[in-house]
Design a protein around this motif. Structure first.
Motif, PDB file in Angstrom:
ATOM      1  N   VAL A 139      -0.970   1.903  -3.567  1.00 31.20           N
ATOM      2  CA  VAL A 139      -1.973   1.138  -2.706  1.00 31.20           C
ATOM      3  C   VAL A 139      -2.995   1.854  -2.558  1.00 31.20           C
ATOM      4  O   VAL A 139      -3.034   3.112  -2.052  1.00 31.20           O
ATOM      5  CB  VAL A 139      -1.089   0.869  -1.577  1.00 31.20           C
ATOM      6  N   ASN A 145      -7.293   2.005  -0.624  1.00 34.07           N
ATOM      7  CA  ASN A 145      -8.089   1.967   0.224  1.00 34.07           C
ATOM      8  C   ASN A 145      -7.418   1.782   1.812  1.00 34.07           C
ATOM      9  O   ASN A 145      -7.546   1.012   2.667  1.00 34.07           O
ATOM     10  CB  ASN A 145      -8.910   0.452   0.224  1.00 34.07           C
ATOM     11  N   ASN A 146      -6.403   2.932   1.704  1.00 31.36           N
ATOM     12  CA  ASN A 146      -5.666   3.044   2.924  1.00 31.36           C
ATOM     13  C   ASN A 146      -5.916   4.403   3.694  1.00 31.36           C
ATOM     14  O   ASN A 146      -5.069   4.624   4.568  1.00 31.36           O
ATOM     15  CB  ASN A 146      -4.152   2.656   2.917  1.00 31.36           C
ATOM     16  N   GLY A 147      -6.613   5.356   2.809  1.00 33.35           N
ATOM     17  CA  GLY A 147      -7.029   6.582   3.327  1.00 33.35           C
ATOM     18  C   GLY A 147      -5.687   7.526   3.190  1.00 33.35           C
ATOM     19  O   GLY A 147      -5.941   8.672   3.804  1.00 33.35           O
ATOM     20  N   THR A 201      -4.763   6.043  -5.322  1.00 39.86           N
ATOM     21  CA  THR A 201      -4.882   4.666  -5.698  1.00 39.86           C
ATOM     22  C   THR A 201      -4.327   4.601  -7.009  1.00 39.86           C
ATOM     23  O   THR A 201      -4.817   5.126  -8.002  1.00 39.86           O
ATOM     24  CB  THR A 201      -6.160   4.079  -5.602  1.00 39.86           C
TER      25      THR A 201
END
Length: 206
Positions: free
Chosen positions: A29, A31-33, A37
């Protein structure tokens, strides 16, 4: 959901981190810091275990895993496994899977050429299966340092006559079609950690 054909259970565990690392390359996943990715972060992963934790296995178990993936609607079957032993049963199972799924497999990490007529030993040239089958996208590994993009990694098995030609006969047509970075690839490992691995297993997820 997935299935472990070694331990005959739907409770999935990764005892050597190889599968988790490959899954992260494919679909971690974004864009979750956190961490990395994946190449396709919206993809669903169907984990199928067909190999022992030490990396050994047998054709019968691999075929069970392929059939399970097909029966449960897998769009892509990625196989970071390989053998130099030809199996007609494996070829037939993958031939059926090819009707509904894209098949991708690692070319192998022995620095071996696919064809003895254009590759010189050592080591002795030989096709790696299932990557060598004509209906499977066989993936070689390249280096990905800034000044070495596109150069074959020394450990990677390779197709010396290119992706669209095979010196094998018309019934075989063994070849590897693709190349992707396979050196120092950072990805997920169990228990929320990250690690850098090398191999055509990594390349075939990119």
């Amino acid at each position: 959901h997935g299935w472990d054909f070694v331990n005959q259970t739907g409770e999935m565990h990764d005892f050597n981190s190889h599968g988790t690392h490959c899954a992260g390359i494919a679909a971690a996943v974004g864009n979750n810091g956190i961490g990395i990715t994946g190449a396709c972060p919206d993809a669903y992963i169907m984990p199928v275990t067909v190999m022992q934790s030490d990396g050994t296995g047998d054709i019968a178990t691999i075929i069970q895993g392929i059939n399970y993936a097909v029966q449960n609607g897998a769009d892509i079957i990625s196989m970071s496994i390989g053998t130099y032993a030809y199996s007609i049963a494996l070829e037939q199972a993958l031939g059926q899977a090819y009707q509904t799924a894209v098949l991708v497999a690692a070319a192998g990490n022995d620095g071996t050429g696919i064809d003895p007529r254009c590759c010189l030993p050592p080591p002795q040239p030989a096709p790696m299966f299932p990557a060598a089958f004509t209906f499977v996208f066989g993936v070689q590994a390249t280096k990905h340092l800034p000044d070495l993009i596109g150069y074959r990694a020394n450990f990677s098995n390779y197709d010396c006559d290119g992706p669209s030609y095979s010196q094998y006969n018309e019934e075989q047509l063994y070849n590897y079609e693709l190349s992707a970075p396979g050196a120092n690839i950072m990805s997920t490992v169990p228990n929320g950690h990250y690690r850098s691995y090398i191999g055509t297993s990594m390349a075939c997820l990119l």
